[in-house]
Write a protein that holds these residues in place. Structure first.
Motif, mmCIF file in Angstrom:
data_model
loop_
_atom_site.group_PDB
_atom_site.id
_atom_site.type_symbol
_atom_site.label_atom_id
_atom_site.label_comp_id
_atom_site.label_asym_id
_atom_site.label_seq_id
_atom_site.Cartn_x
_atom_site.Cartn_y
_atom_site.Cartn_z
ATOM 1 N N VAL A 274 -17.026 2.618 -22.709
ATOM 2 C CA VAL A 274 -15.879 2.407 -21.823
ATOM 3 C C VAL A 274 -15.561 0.916 -21.742
ATOM 4 O O VAL A 274 -16.473 0.087 -21.633
ATOM 5 C CB VAL A 274 -16.165 2.960 -20.412
ATOM 6 C CG1 VAL A 274 -14.978 2.736 -19.486
ATOM 7 C CG2 VAL A 274 -16.518 4.451 -20.487
ATOM 8 N N ILE A 275 -14.251 0.572 -21.787
ATOM 9 C CA ILE A 275 -13.814 -0.821 -21.696
ATOM 10 C C ILE A 275 -12.577 -0.897 -20.801
ATOM 11 O O ILE A 275 -11.534 -0.337 -21.142
ATOM 12 C CB ILE A 275 -13.483 -1.399 -23.091
ATOM 13 C CG1 ILE A 275 -14.667 -1.251 -24.042
ATOM 14 C CG2 ILE A 275 -13.085 -2.874 -22.971
ATOM 15 C CD1 ILE A 275 -14.411 -1.772 -25.444
ATOM 16 N N PRO A 276 -12.661 -1.591 -19.659
ATOM 17 C CA PRO A 276 -11.506 -1.704 -18.761
ATOM 18 C C PRO A 276 -10.585 -2.850 -19.171
ATOM 19 O O PRO A 276 -11.002 -3.768 -19.873
ATOM 20 C CB PRO A 276 -12.153 -1.986 -17.410
ATOM 21 C CG PRO A 276 -13.363 -2.790 -17.766
ATOM 22 C CD PRO A 276 -13.857 -2.253 -19.089
ATOM 23 N N ARG A 277 -9.344 -2.818 -18.681
ATOM 24 C CA ARG A 277 -8.364 -3.859 -19.000
ATOM 25 C C ARG A 277 -8.024 -4.749 -17.812
ATOM 26 O O ARG A 277 -7.364 -5.781 -17.986
ATOM 27 C CB ARG A 277 -7.065 -3.229 -19.512
ATOM 28 C CG ARG A 277 -6.250 -2.520 -18.424
ATOM 29 C CD ARG A 277 -4.889 -2.055 -18.903
ATOM 30 N NE ARG A 277 -4.095 -1.521 -17.809
ATOM 31 C CZ ARG A 277 -4.109 -0.275 -17.386
ATOM 32 N NH1 ARG A 277 -4.894 0.594 -18.002
ATOM 33 N NH2 ARG A 277 -3.358 0.118 -16.376
ATOM 34 N N CYS B 212 8.784 0.211 -27.394
ATOM 35 C CA CYS B 212 7.352 0.386 -27.681
ATOM 36 C C CYS B 212 6.676 1.231 -26.610
ATOM 37 O O CYS B 212 6.894 1.022 -25.413
ATOM 38 C CB CYS B 212 6.658 -0.975 -27.743
ATOM 39 S SG CYS B 212 7.304 -2.109 -28.966
ATOM 40 N N GLU B 213 5.853 2.153 -27.054
ATOM 41 C CA GLU B 213 4.998 2.915 -26.138
ATOM 42 C C GLU B 213 3.599 2.335 -26.230
ATOM 43 O O GLU B 213 3.007 2.299 -27.310
ATOM 44 C CB GLU B 213 4.998 4.398 -26.497
ATOM 45 C CG GLU B 213 4.179 5.246 -25.520
ATOM 46 C CD GLU B 213 4.785 6.622 -25.296
ATOM 47 O OE1 GLU B 213 5.946 6.680 -24.827
ATOM 48 O OE2 GLU B 213 4.111 7.617 -25.603
ATOM 49 N N LEU B 214 3.057 1.873 -25.097
ATOM 50 C CA LEU B 214 1.760 1.193 -25.078
ATOM 51 C C LEU B 214 0.723 2.066 -24.386
ATOM 52 O O LEU B 214 0.941 2.541 -23.273
ATOM 53 C CB LEU B 214 1.897 -0.149 -24.351
ATOM 54 C CG LEU B 214 0.628 -0.988 -24.222
ATOM 55 C CD1 LEU B 214 0.057 -1.338 -25.594
ATOM 56 C CD2 LEU B 214 0.918 -2.260 -23.421
ATOM 57 N N ILE B 215 -0.416 2.257 -25.064
ATOM 58 C CA ILE B 215 -1.479 3.122 -24.556
ATOM 59 C C ILE B 215 -2.785 2.345 -24.446
ATOM 60 O O ILE B 215 -3.206 1.680 -25.392
ATOM 61 C CB ILE B 215 -1.689 4.347 -25.473
ATOM 62 C CG1 ILE B 215 -0.424 5.216 -25.502
ATOM 63 C CG2 ILE B 215 -2.886 5.170 -25.026
ATOM 64 C CD1 ILE B 215 -0.516 6.394 -26.446
ATOM 65 N N ASP B 216 -3.405 2.426 -23.270
ATOM 66 C CA ASP B 216 -4.736 1.881 -23.053
ATOM 67 C C ASP B 216 -5.738 3.015 -23.224
ATOM 68 O O ASP B 216 -5.750 3.976 -22.461
ATOM 69 C CB ASP B 216 -4.835 1.289 -21.645
ATOM 70 C CG ASP B 216 -6.223 0.730 -21.347
ATOM 71 O OD1 ASP B 216 -7.045 0.627 -22.280
ATOM 72 O OD2 ASP B 216 -6.480 0.395 -20.172
ATOM 73 N N LEU B 217 -6.616 2.888 -24.217
ATOM 74 C CA LEU B 217 -7.558 3.969 -24.508
ATOM 75 C C LEU B 217 -8.624 4.086 -23.411
ATOM 76 O O LEU B 217 -9.051 5.191 -23.071
ATOM 77 C CB LEU B 217 -8.210 3.727 -25.866
ATOM 78 C CG LEU B 217 -8.554 4.950 -26.702
ATOM 79 C CD1 LEU B 217 -7.352 5.853 -26.902
ATOM 80 C CD2 LEU B 217 -9.145 4.523 -28.037
ATOM 81 N N LYS B 218 -9.085 2.961 -22.884
ATOM 82 C CA LYS B 218 -10.070 2.878 -21.799
ATOM 83 C C LYS B 218 -11.442 3.418 -22.189
ATOM 84 O O LYS B 218 -12.432 2.700 -22.146
ATOM 85 C CB LYS B 218 -9.565 3.558 -20.528
ATOM 86 C CG LYS B 218 -8.309 2.918 -19.968
ATOM 87 C CD LYS B 218 -8.056 3.315 -18.520
ATOM 88 C CE LYS B 218 -7.587 4.739 -18.391
ATOM 89 N NZ LYS B 218 -7.144 5.042 -17.000
ATOM 90 N N THR B 219 -11.535 4.695 -22.532
ATOM 91 C CA THR B 219 -12.787 5.260 -23.038
ATOM 92 C C THR B 219 -12.667 5.416 -24.552
ATOM 93 O O THR B 219 -11.787 6.125 -25.028
ATOM 94 C CB THR B 219 -13.086 6.621 -22.404
ATOM 95 O OG1 THR B 219 -13.134 6.491 -20.986
ATOM 96 C CG2 THR B 219 -14.413 7.173 -22.894
ATOM 97 N N LEU B 220 -13.568 4.738 -25.275
ATOM 98 C CA LEU B 220 -13.510 4.822 -26.733
ATOM 99 C C LEU B 220 -14.234 6.048 -27.258
ATOM 100 O O LEU B 220 -13.834 6.604 -28.285
ATOM 101 C CB LEU B 220 -14.090 3.550 -27.358
ATOM 102 C CG LEU B 220 -13.094 2.396 -27.579
ATOM 103 C CD1 LEU B 220 -12.493 1.927 -26.278
ATOM 104 C CD2 LEU B 220 -13.745 1.245 -28.311
#
Length: 372
Positions: free
Chosen positions: A182-185, A267-275
Motif C-alpha cells: 500500500v502507498i498513500p498519496r 485526462c482521467e487520473l487514477i490513484d492505485l493506492k493498493t498495488l
C-alpha cells in the motif's frame, strides 16, 4: 508528460490473502461521514494514525530504529511518552531482526507495527518478509498467521538522498503472494490507509512517500477512520486518456493533466493506492472508456509495477486500445545524486513520444542525452 499526452492522444487477484474482517469499525471512503478535521502534513497524519492504533488496541506495538525519540522523520514523536517504552521502543540496527521479531509478535496475536528507517534498508529483511511473513498462513494450512504485521518504510525521492536513500522497491514485494503493498498519496489517505493496514488480517508493507512528509498538507479528520484497501480512486474524470500512478507521483501527474487540459486533452487520473491486490476493474473500466493508458512511477522502468499494469490491461482491453500503453518512469540506473532531476519522471518527461509507436521506456532512457 503534458506535451507527450498531446502526441499520445490522437476479479481482483487475492493471492492467498485472508478476506476476514479483523475490525468491525465502519470503513469510510475519503472522509465522508467522519468528523471535523484540521490541516496536517503527511508525517503528522501518520503520527496521528499511530496514536489511534496504540490507543484503541492494547496489543499494538511500534518499534524500529530510533522510533523512541520520534524517528528521523518524526513520525513516532510523542508515542513513547504517551504509551510507554514497553509498547514503543528502539531496536538494534538490524532490519532482519526487526521484521523477524515483528513476525513472532504478530503470530502471537499482537499488532506489530515495524518501522524500517528507509525503504532502501529493507533488503536485509527481504528473506523474513518474503519467505516467512508472506507464507506463514499458507504453509500452516490456515492454522497460524502473522496477519497483524505492518512494515512501514519511507520510500522514493527526497531531493538529496542519492542511491541509498531514494529507492522505490515496491515492485519486489508486489511479486510475493501473501503480502499486501500500500502507498498513500496524501495526509488524509495516509492516515486512513495506515489504520486499515494495521487492522487488516494480512501482513502489509506500507510505503510512505518521504518527499511528501512535510510538503503535502490537507484537511485530515481527527476521528478514527479507515479507507478500503484494494480500491483505486478516480481522482479526476476524463475521456481522452487514462493516467495511473501512486504515491508522490500523483501530484506530478495532476500537473500534467492540468497542462493537457489547456490544450484540449481530457485526462482521467487514477490513484492505485493498493498495488497488491490492485484494482484491475477500475483501471479497465477507465481504459475501455478512453482507449489510452499512461502509467508513471519513480522506480526504474524495467520490471517496475507499471509493466504488470500494462500487461494486464493489454490482455483485458486489447480491442479497445487505440494506442500502445505508455510508461513514464525512472531510469534503469542506480538512483543518482546530482543527476536526480534527470532521473525523476516529471510532467514533461513524455515529450519525446512523437508517435503512438514509440515505446515510452525508450524515451525515458534517452532523456539524459537530450537533457530533458
Amino acid at each position: 508528460m503534458a506535451s507527450g499526452l498531446r502526441r499520445f492522444v490522437g476479479s481482483l487477484s487475492r493471492r492467498n490473502l485472508s478476506t476476514a474482517c479483523a475490525n468491525k469499525q465502519l470503513i469510510q471512503q475519503h472522509d465522508g461521514g467522519v468528523g471535523s478535521g484540521k490541516s496536517l502534513n503527511l508525517y503528522s497524519a501518520i503520527n496521528q494514525a499511530l496514536h489511534i492504533a496504540l490507543e484503541t488496541d492494547p496489543r499494538a506495538y511500534v518499534f524500529g530504529e530510533d522510533v523512541g525519540f520520534g524517528g528521523v522523520f518524526r513520525c513516532t514523536t510523542g508515542l513513547a511518552d504517551r504509551f510507554g517504552k514497553s509498547r514503543v521502543f528502539n531496536t538494534p540496527l538490524c532490519e532482519q531482526g526487526i521484521v523477524g521479531f515483528a513476525i513472532g509478535l504478530a503470530a502471537m496475536g499482537n499488532r506489530a507495527i515495524a518501522e524500517i528507517q528507509f525503504a532502501d534498508y529493507i533488503f536485509p529483511a527481504f528473506d523474513q518478509i518474503v519467505n516467512e511473513a508472506a507464507k506463514f498462513r499458507y504453509r500452516s494450512g490456515n492454522q497460524f498467521n502473522c496477519g497483524g504485521l505492518t512494515v512501514r518504510a519511507p520510500y522514493g525521492a527526497v531531493g538529496h538522498g542519492g542511491h541509498y536513500h531514494s529507492q522505490s522497491p515496491e515492485a519486489f514485494f508486489c511479486h510475493v503472494p501473501g503480502l499486501k503493498v500500500v502507498i498513500p498519496r496524501s495526509p488524509r489517505q495516509a492516515k486512513g490507509l495506515l489504520l486499515s493496514c494495521i487492522r487488516d488480517p494480512n501482513p502489509v508493507v506500507f510505503f510512505e512517500p518521504k518527499w511528501l512528509y512535510r510538503l503535502s498538507v490537507e484537511e485530515v479528520p481527527e476521528d478514527d477512520y479507515m479507507l478500503p484497501l484494494s480500491e483505486a480512486e478516480v481522482i479526476r474524470e476524463g475521456s481522452d486518456i487514462t493516467l495511473v500512478g501512486w504515491g508522490a507521483q500523483l501530484s506530478i501527474m495532476e500537473q500534467a493533466c492540468l497542462d493537457a487540459e489547456k490544450e484540449g486533452i481530457s485526462c482521467e487520473l487514477i490513484d492505485l493506492k493498493t498495488l497488491i491486490p490492485w484494482d484491475k476493474e477500475t483501471v479497465e473500466a477507465s481504459v475501455r472508456k478512453t482507449g489510452r493508458l499512461l502509467i508513471s512511477h519513480e522506480a526504474p522502468v524495467t520490471g517496475g509495477f507499471g509493466a504488470e499494469i500494462s500487461a494486464s490491461i493489454l490482455e483485458r482491453c486489447f480491442l479497445r486500445l487505440e494506442a500502445p500503453v505508455a510508461r513514464v518512469c525512472g531510469l534503469d540506473t542506480p538512483f543518482p545524486l546530482v543527476f536526480e532531476p534527470f532521473y525523476m519522471p516529471t510532467k514533461n518527461k513524455a515529450s519525446c513520444l512523437e508517435s503512438f509507436k514509440v515505446p515510452a521506456q525508450h524515451c525515458c532512457m534517452n532523456l539524459t542525452a537530450h537533457g530533458s
